[in-house]
Write an enzyme that holds these catalytic residues in place. Structure first.
Site, PDB file in Angstrom:
ATOM      1  N   TYR A 153       6.670  16.630  24.194  1.00  0.00           N
ATOM      2  CA  TYR A 153       6.461  17.603  23.127  1.00  0.00           C
ATOM      3  C   TYR A 153       5.452  17.030  22.116  1.00  0.00           C
ATOM      4  O   TYR A 153       5.676  15.975  21.523  1.00  0.00           O
ATOM      5  CB  TYR A 153       7.820  17.864  22.479  1.00  0.00           C
ATOM      6  CG  TYR A 153       7.869  18.588  21.164  1.00  0.00           C
ATOM      7  CD1 TYR A 153       8.540  18.018  20.080  1.00  0.00           C
ATOM      8  CD2 TYR A 153       7.320  19.856  21.002  1.00  0.00           C
ATOM      9  CE1 TYR A 153       8.644  18.688  18.859  1.00  0.00           C
ATOM     10  CE2 TYR A 153       7.413  20.523  19.780  1.00  0.00           C
ATOM     11  CZ  TYR A 153       8.080  19.933  18.718  1.00  0.00           C
ATOM     12  OH  TYR A 153       8.183  20.582  17.519  1.00  0.00           O
ATOM     13  N   ASP A 238      17.069  13.864  22.987  1.00  0.00           N
ATOM     14  CA  ASP A 238      16.880  15.151  22.345  1.00  0.00           C
ATOM     15  C   ASP A 238      17.377  16.194  23.340  1.00  0.00           C
ATOM     16  O   ASP A 238      16.710  16.458  24.355  1.00  0.00           O
ATOM     17  CB  ASP A 238      15.395  15.347  22.001  1.00  0.00           C
ATOM     18  CG  ASP A 238      15.163  16.626  21.202  1.00  0.00           C
ATOM     19  OD1 ASP A 238      14.115  16.732  20.550  1.00  0.00           O
ATOM     20  OD2 ASP A 238      16.031  17.519  21.242  1.00  0.00           O
ATOM     21  N   ILE A 240      17.960  19.446  22.855  1.00  0.00           N
ATOM     22  CA  ILE A 240      17.769  20.733  22.187  1.00  0.00           C
ATOM     23  C   ILE A 240      17.760  21.914  23.141  1.00  0.00           C
ATOM     24  O   ILE A 240      18.014  23.044  22.732  1.00  0.00           O
ATOM     25  CB  ILE A 240      16.470  20.687  21.340  1.00  0.00           C
ATOM     26  CG1 ILE A 240      16.424  21.826  20.336  1.00  0.00           C
ATOM     27  CG2 ILE A 240      15.251  20.677  22.234  1.00  0.00           C
ATOM     28  CD1 ILE A 240      15.178  21.791  19.452  1.00  0.00           C
TER      29      ILE A 240
END
Lengths: 444, 442
Positions: A153, A238, A240
Site C-alpha cells: 500500500y 495490518d 484491515i
C-alpha cells in the site's frame, strides 16, 4: 487572502517541507484525472471511472436499513438524545466500554469465531492511517526500519515515515511463486539493511494483502513468527481487509497463530485494524491498535489522545456491532456480494485473456497486463497506465506505485461502483485490450 | 499497567519509554483520587468533587433542545441515502458545509470583528491533535517553542512528546496579574539562545488557561512585534474564545491582523476547538486556522492522521450554520458562565480567599499563597494534598501548570451543577475556618 513571503520556506520544519507526505507520486495523478472528469452514467458517460479507490460500497443498504430501524443509536435524534450529554462529554482515551466490547466482538466474529479479542487491548486511533503511525512511534526511533513485502500500500511510506521517521525496507516478492513471501527474501532484505547500518525494528505485513487480494497461509505465517522471534523484531499485521475474504480458503489471523501451541514472544505481536474497508465507513475514522504487548497498549492508548474516535461515532458503532443478528447477516452478505463482483470482473477480463492473480479477498484484483508492455520496465508500465487513464478512461493503480519489482501489474478496484458501471468498465477494458493486441500483432 | 523498562524484548522506541506523556504529574494524581471516590449528590455526598476538569456543562440543555428539534436521521439529506455519501467521505479538506459553519461560528464569537475564510480551516481530532500537528510543521526536533507560564499541563505532552520539540517557559507572575511582558519574552528567548536552542515560535492561550483572563490588546500588539522582529511563529490557542463573559472583552489575534491588513500575518496560526465552548470534548472537533498558505496545505495533509469523523462534521455543520441557534447559544452560554464565575468568586471571598481578576474560561485562578507553610513547590503540593484528601476537592496546583510562584490553584466551576458548587464552596469555607483556628492555636 493569499499570504506569501519570500522567506517562508525557512520558517517551516523539515517535515513540513520534505516530500514524505507522498502526494507527488503517480498514485495521485490518476485521482486528479478522475476528479477533473468523473464518470456518471447519466451526466458524463464518457468520463473517467474510478477504479483506484479501495472502497466497499456493496452493503450500504444493510447499514442504512439498520440505522433507520435503530434511531436510538444516534444520540442526536429525538429517541437517543437522553444519552447525548454523557456521550458528548466523554473523552476518556480508553473509549466507551461498549465500543471496545463491540469492536472486540466484531473482530472475533470476522475471524469466524476462531479467536476472541480482549476489549482491554482495544486502542483507538485516527483510522488505520493513525494506527500505523502510532505503532511506528511506539516501536521504532526515527531512522529505524520496518521490513515490508512488496507490493505494498503506497501510503505506508507516509504513515510510517513522514512524522515517525521510520523507513521501509522492501522484501521483494514476484509472480514466480504468486508473490508469496519467502524466508530467503526476508533474510536477504534483513541482511541488506544490516549492511547499510539500518536498524530493523519490525516486519509489517498486510493480511489479506493490499494490493494482491491474497491471504497468507498458516505455514507462511508460522515461518514469519519464527523469523521475527529469531531476529527479536516486532511483527505488525495490518488486518484491515479481514472481512473482505469472500471464498476459500479461510482467513488465518496472526491472532490464531499465537493461540496455537507455538513458541512465540507475544510482546512482539501487534494487529492494526479499522472499519473503513470491512464495513465501508472510512469517513468515521475508526482505527484500532490491538497489541499483545502491555507496554504498547499503554503507550498507544496515551498516544490515542491525538486521534480518538468521536464518541458520537463510538456510540453508533457500539450499538451496531453489538447487534449479533445484524453482524451475522452483514458479514455473510458482504462476502457473498464481493464474491459475485469478483467473479464477474475476473470473468470479464478472461474473455480478453487478461488474468488476475488468483485471490479470495480484498476490494480489488491484481491484474496482469505484462504482455501489453513494449518492454518490461517501469517506464513502459507508466506509459501503459497513462494510456489507460487518457484513452480507456479508467483510473487504475500502476504496480510501481506499490513498489512492485515486476512491471506490468495493476491494481483494479471493483467494490466501489454499481453493477452497471462495472459492466461499462469491463467493456472498456475488453475493447482496449483487443485494440492493443491488434497493434502489437501488427508491429511484429 | 506499569511500563517495564528493564529490557523489553526488541525494545520500544525512545518516545515510548520516555515520560514526556506527562501522566505522572500531580495533575493526574488528583483525577485518580476522584475516580476512586467520586462525589454524587445522593449516592456519595462525601466523595471527591472534581474541580480539576475544565469542562463546560452549563449549556447542554440548549444543545439537547436543538437536537430534539433537528433529528440527525432526518438530517442526512435525501433521506437516509445521504448517510452513504457521508460515511464514505474521508477527504482531508473536510466537509465544505462544516468548514463554512466553523468559520461563521468563529466570526460570531468574535462579534463579527474578524472574518474567517472556510478554505483556511483545517480540521483535526481536537485541539490536542491541532497543537501537536502545528508543532510538527513549525519546528524540528530539538527546537523550542516559547510558552508563557502558567500554562495548560497538557502542552508538555502535546507540544513535546512525539515531536521532540522543547518548551522554553516565559515567566509571568502576580506582580502584574501574570501578564506577558516584552521583557519576559526577551529573557526567555535569550535563555534559549544561551543554551543553543533554536526558538521557532511562541504559543499563547487566549483567553488563558489557567488564568481565566483574556489578553489585552496592547499586549497582543507587543507580542506581534516580538514575533515579527525575531521572525518566529505565533500560535494563538483561542479554545476558550466563546467563554469570555462579555464579548467586548476578548480581542482575537485575528482582529489585530485584520486591522493591519494582514501585514506579516503568514507567521500567525490560530487553534480552536468545540470542546470548551460547545461542551463537546468527546466529539473531537479541533481546527487550525492559518494565515500561511503552505501551513494550511501541509496541515491539511497531516490531518490524515487525525481527521474529524464525517458523521460528527455533518451534525455540527447543520447545527453551527443555524445562526439563530448559535447567536442564542453564544449569548446564553456567556451569561451562564459569568453568573457561575461570580458565584464562585463571592463564595471564595466569603471564605477569605482571593482570585486573579478573570473574565473568561471555565475556571478561576485562586490564590492560596497565604496558607503555605513554606513558600515553595513542596509547600504548595502539601497544601494540595490536604485539599484533595481532607477537603475532598480535586483542584489543580499551579506547579503542574509550571507557575513560577507557589500557592496558586486552578479551580473549575462549569463542570458541575449549582448545588454541587455550593457544596464545594461550603467545604472550602469550613476548611478555611479550621485553618484559621489551627493558626490561632499555634
Amino acid at each position: 487572502m493569499g499570504f506569501t513571503s519570500s522567506n517562508q520556506h525557512h520558517l517551516l520544519s523539515k517535515i513540513a517541507t520534505n516530500d514524505r507526505h507522498g502526494e507527488n507520486s503517480p498514485y495521485f495523478d490518476g485521482w486528479k484525472a478522475y476528479d477533473s472528469d468523473p464518470f456518471s452514467p447519466t451526466h458524463n458517460p464518457h468520463g473517467v471511472i474510478q477504479m483506484g479507490l479501495a472502497e466497499n460500497l456493496l452493503c450500504f443498504d444493510l447499514i442504512q436499513d439498520w440505522i433507520k430501524k435503530n434511531p436510538k443509536a444516534s444520540i442526536c435524534s429525538r429517541e437517543g438524545v437522553d444519552g447525548f450529554k454523557d456521550i458528548a462529554i466523554f473523552q476518556d482515551y480508553h473509549g466507551l466500554p461498549d465500543f471496545r466490547k463491540a469492536v472486540a466482538k466484531f473482530m472475533g466474529r470476522v475471524r469466524g469465531g476462531r479467536v476472541t479479542f480482549n476489549p482491554d487491548r482495544i486502542v483507538m486511533s485516527g483510522g488505520a492511517t493513525g494506527a500505523n503511525e502510532v505503532i511506528a512511534f511506539c516501536l521504532a526511533d526515527p531512522g529505524d526500519a520496518f521490513l515490508v513485502p512488496t507490493p505494498y500500500y503506497p501510503a505506508f511510506d507516509r504513515d510510517l515515515g513522514w512524522r515517525a521517521g521510520v523507513q521501509l525496507v522492501p522484501v521483494a516478492c514476484d509472480s514466480s511463486n504468486d508473490f508469496k513471501i519467502t524466508e530467503a527474501a526476508l533474510e536477504a532484505a534483513y541482511e541488506q539493511a544490516q549492511d547499510a547500518n539500518i536498524k530493523v525494528k519490525g516486519l509489517l505485513i498486510t493480511n489479506p494483502s493490499n494490493p494482491l487480494g491474497t491471504i497468507f497461509d498458516r505455514e507462511t505465517l508460522r515461518s514469519l513468527v519464527s523469523f521475527i522471534n529469531k531476529k527479536n523484531i516486532h511483527l505488525i499485521c495490518d488486518e484491515i481487509y479481514t472481512a473482505t475474504v469472500f471464498s476459500e480458503p479461510n482467513f488465518v489471523s496472526i491472532a490464531e497463530i499465537i493461540e496455537e501451541d507455538m513458541e512465540c514472544n507475544r510482546d512482539l505481536i501487534h494487529i492494526v485494524y479499522s472499519l473503513s474497508k470491512d464495513m465501508g465507513l472510512p469517513g468515521f475514522r475508526v482505527g484500532i491498535v490491538y497489541s499483545y504487548n502491555d507496554a504498547v497498549v499503554n503507550c498507544g492508548r496515551k498516544m490515542s489522545s491525538f486521534g480518538l474516535v468521536s464518541t458520537q461515532t463510538q456510540h453508533l458503532i457500539a450499538s451496531m456491532l453489538l447487534d449479533d443478528e445484524f453482524v451475522e447477516r452483514f458479514v455473510a452478505e458482504s462476502a457473498k456480494r464481493l464474491a459475485i463482483r469478483h467473479k464477474a470482473f475476473t470473468m470479464g477480463l478472461l474473455q480478453v485473456r487478461i488474468s488476475c492473480l488468483k485471490s479470495n479477498a480484498g476490494l480489488f484484483c491484481w491484474m496482469n497486463l505484462r504482455r501489453l508492455l513494449n518492454e518490461s520496465t517501469v517506464e513502459a508500465e507508466l506509459a501503459l497506465w497513462r494510456l489507460i487513464i487518457d484513452e480507456v478512461k479508467l483510473n487504475v493503480s500502476p504496480g510501481s506505485s506499490f513498489h512492485c519489482s515486476e512491471p506490468g501489474w495493476f491494481r483494479v478496484c471493483f467494490a466501489n461502483m454499481d453493477d452497471d458501471t462495472m459492466e461499462v468498465a469491463i467493456r472498456r477494458i475488453q475493447t482496449f485490450v483487443q485494440r492493443k493486441e491488434a497493434v502489437l500483432v501488427a508491429g511484429n | 499497567m506499569a511500563i517495564e523498562i528493564e529490557e523489553p524484548s526488541a525494545g520500544l522506541s525512545r518516545v515510548a519509554v520516555s515520560e514526556t506523556h506527562g501522566e505522572d504529574s500531580p495533575y493526574f494524581a488528583g483525577w485518580k483520587a476522584y475516580d476512586e471516590d467520586p462525589y454524587d449528590e445522593s449516592k456519595n455526598p462525601s466523595g471527591v468533587i472534581q474541580m480539576g476538569l475544565a469542562e463546560n456543562q452549563v449549556s447542554f440543555d440548549l444543545l439537547e433542545e436543538y437536537l430534539e428539534q433537528h433529528s440527525e436521521a432526518a438530517n442526512w439529506g435525501n433521506g437516509i441515502s445521504g448517510f452513504r455519501e457521508n460515511a464514505l467521505f474521508q477527504d482531508y479538506h473536510g466537509l465544505k458545509s462544516f468548514r463554512k459553519a466553523m468559520a461563521s461560528f468563529m466570526e460570531q464569537i468574535r462579534g463579527g470583528r474578524a472574518k474567517f475564510d472556510p478554505d483556511r480551516v483545517v480540521l483535526t481530532a481536537g485541539a490536542t491533535a491541532a497543537n501537536e500537528l502545528l508543532t510538527f510543521i513549525l519546528a524540528d526536533p530539538g527546537d523550542a517553542l516559547l510558552v508563557p507560564t502558567p500554562y495548560y499541563p497538557g502542552f508538555d505532552r502535546d507540544l513535546r512528546w512525539r515531536t521532540g520539540v522543547k518548551i522554553v517557559p516565559v515567566h509571568c507572575n502576580s506582580s502584574n496579574n501574570f501578564q506577558i511582558t516584552p521583557q519576559a519574552l526577551e529573557a526567555a528567548y535569550n535563555r534559549a539562545e544561551a543554551m543553543n536552542i533554536k526558538v521557532r515560535g511562541l504559543l499563547i492561550t487566549n483567553p488563558s488557561n489557567p488564568l481565566g483572563a483574556a489578553i489585552d490588546r496592547p499586549v497582543l500588539e507587543e507580542i506581534l512585534n516580538f514575533i515579527t522582529q525575531k521572525n518566529i511563529h505565533l500560535v494563538s490557542d483561542e479554545i476558550y474564545s466563546g467563554s469570555v463573559f462579555s464579548s467586548s472583552e476578548f480581542v482575537s489575534i485575528a482582529e489585530i491582523l485584520e486591522a493591519q491588513n494582514y501585514k506579516n500575518s503568514e507567521r500567525v496560526h490560530i487553534v480552536y476547538s468545540l470542546s470548551k465552548d460547545l461542551g463537546l470534548p468527546g466529539f473531537r472537533v479541533g481546527t487550525i486556522y492559518s494565515y500561511n498558505d503552505k501551513v494550511v496545505t501541509t496541515a491539511r495533509r497531516m490531518s490524515s492522521f487525525s481527521l474529524v469523523s464525517s458523521q460528527t462534521q455533518h451534525l455540527l455543520a447543520s447545527m453551527l450554520s443555524d445562526t439563530k441557534f448559535t447567536e442564542n447559544y453564544i449569548k446564553t452560554n456567556r451569561e451562564r458562565l459569568r453568573k457561575r464565575y461570580e458565584s464562585i468568586i463571592e463564595g471564595l471571598r466569603n471564605a477569605g480567599i482571593e482570585c486573579l481578576k478573570g473574565n473568561a474560561g471555565l475556571f478561576c485562578w485562586m490564590n492560596l499563597s497565604p496558607l503555605l507553610e513554606n513558600p515553595t513547590r513542596e509547600g504548595e503540593l502539601t497544601l494540595w494534598n490536604s485539599i484533595l484528601h481532607e477537603v475532598k476537592l480535586n483542584i489543580s496546583p499551579g506547579s503542574s501548570c509550571h507557575c513560577s510562584e507557589p500557592g496558586w490553584f486552578r479551580v473549575c466551576f462549569a463542570n458541575m451543577n449549582q448545588q454541587t458548587l455550593e457544596v464545594a464552596l461550603k467545604r472550602i469555607h469550613d476548611f478555611m475556618e479550621q485553618t484559621k483556628i489551627k493558626k490561632n492555636l499555634l
